[in-house]
Write an enzyme that holds these catalytic residues in place. Sequence first.
Site, mmCIF file in Angstrom:
data_model
loop_
_atom_site.group_PDB
_atom_site.id
_atom_site.type_symbol
_atom_site.label_atom_id
_atom_site.label_comp_id
_atom_site.label_asym_id
_atom_site.label_seq_id
_atom_site.Cartn_x
_atom_site.Cartn_y
_atom_site.Cartn_z
ATOM 1 N N ASP A 252 26.586 23.669 68.630
ATOM 2 C CA ASP A 252 25.517 23.786 67.640
ATOM 3 C C ASP A 252 26.126 24.444 66.421
ATOM 4 O O ASP A 252 27.044 25.260 66.540
ATOM 5 C CB ASP A 252 24.369 24.672 68.144
ATOM 6 C CG ASP A 252 24.694 26.148 68.003
ATOM 7 O OD1 ASP A 252 25.470 26.660 68.831
ATOM 8 O OD2 ASP A 252 24.207 26.797 67.052
ATOM 9 N N CYS A 292 22.754 5.764 58.317
ATOM 10 C CA CYS A 292 21.610 6.635 58.052
ATOM 11 C C CYS A 292 20.770 6.078 56.903
ATOM 12 O O CYS A 292 21.215 5.217 56.144
ATOM 13 C CB CYS A 292 22.059 8.072 57.767
ATOM 14 S SG CYS A 292 22.508 8.412 56.055
ATOM 15 N N HIS A 321 22.136 12.638 56.479
ATOM 16 C CA HIS A 321 23.453 11.994 56.547
ATOM 17 C C HIS A 321 24.434 12.827 57.389
ATOM 18 O O HIS A 321 25.109 12.293 58.269
ATOM 19 C CB HIS A 321 24.060 11.754 55.163
ATOM 20 C CG HIS A 321 25.495 11.360 55.281
ATOM 21 N ND1 HIS A 321 25.876 10.087 55.637
ATOM 22 C CD2 HIS A 321 26.636 12.104 55.217
ATOM 23 C CE1 HIS A 321 27.193 10.057 55.774
ATOM 24 N NE2 HIS A 321 27.676 11.265 55.517
HETATM 25 ZN ZN LIG Z 1 24.823 8.355 55.896
#
Ligand SMILES: [Zn+2]
Length: 360
Positions: A252, A292, A321
Amino acid sequence: MVTGHGEIPTPMFMPVGTQGTVKAVEQRELEEVGAKIILGNTYHLYLRPGVEVIRHAGGLHKFINWQKPILTDSGGYQVFSLSDLRGLNEEGVTFKSHHDGSLHQFTPESVIEIQRALGSDIMMVLDECTPYPCDQTYARESNALTLRWAERCKQQLERSRPLYGVGQSLFAIVQGATYPELREFSARNLVEMGFDGYAIGGLAVGEPEEEMYRMTSLCTTILPEHAPRYLMGVGTPKNILESIERGVDLFDCVMPTRNGRNGMFFTRKGTMNIKNARYVQDFKPVDEECTCYGCRNFSRAYIRHLVKAKEILALQLASIHNLSFYLWLVRSARDAILAGRFAEWKAGQLKNLSVEISEE
Ligand SMILES: [Zn+2]
């Protein structure tokens, strides 16, 4: 990894949802970028909105309407890094809220009870995260305290039940600063106590990268292979690949979202500072291979304009992104492992990742 809210293929990266939200990213977008589990911060949620609100909502999953797994930290790290620390003793830790100065105490027992109320799939034990550098005597005493707290967390786990009918796991945290013998002592003792998974804490706090890798390798050789191993708060794409090679399953880090909000984009060809003048009239997507929402629909020039104009959409597109990139990275690592060509794939990635496109 199997949890009551679904399976998690490993290695996996967990977007950080500090306040019950991954900053600037909607829950539906988290699904779209392929997030399988997110992280929530016990310290923040305990102070605001408070445990009672979340309990009445039916747990954190319902409160934030996220039906996939959630891992919550124990709050210890934030107590030491954010709050006004008032006392640390055998019983627990006393601190003043960074919001209003009110006085609170976390004990190993209370952080389990808070995480029961949150209903997270994976709960973490209370620990003391030592700073870098850390005096050896202090590190030894702190490590011993963290072990006693881990034992108490486990006892509290056994005394208590999940509140919402879904099982909860408990992960321990290996500490020991950068002292190999303390790390080894910590890992061996925790394995003997027996936990569902094991985190490696107290790294990525300013120590040299090589030191972090050395400690990680030491821990993963002791921690059982059949249990998930989680390197807390790490890190750069390179850190993640190096640690996957050393046997780490979970990561994380706020880096993809935080750096994104500052205009830094991670791409398959290196990092990009979108504020750079070279992108003023660059109508290509940020990353031609990325799927994305931003890369499918907008140009570098437009996103640069949004960043320069301090538009909210810039924060959203950058976060989406960069999370897409991190999740693609761990997915690809998994594919490479399964295909038996991780080392070769990793070497290629490291070469690309080290490029700062904007500086070329
Ligand atoms: Zn992207």
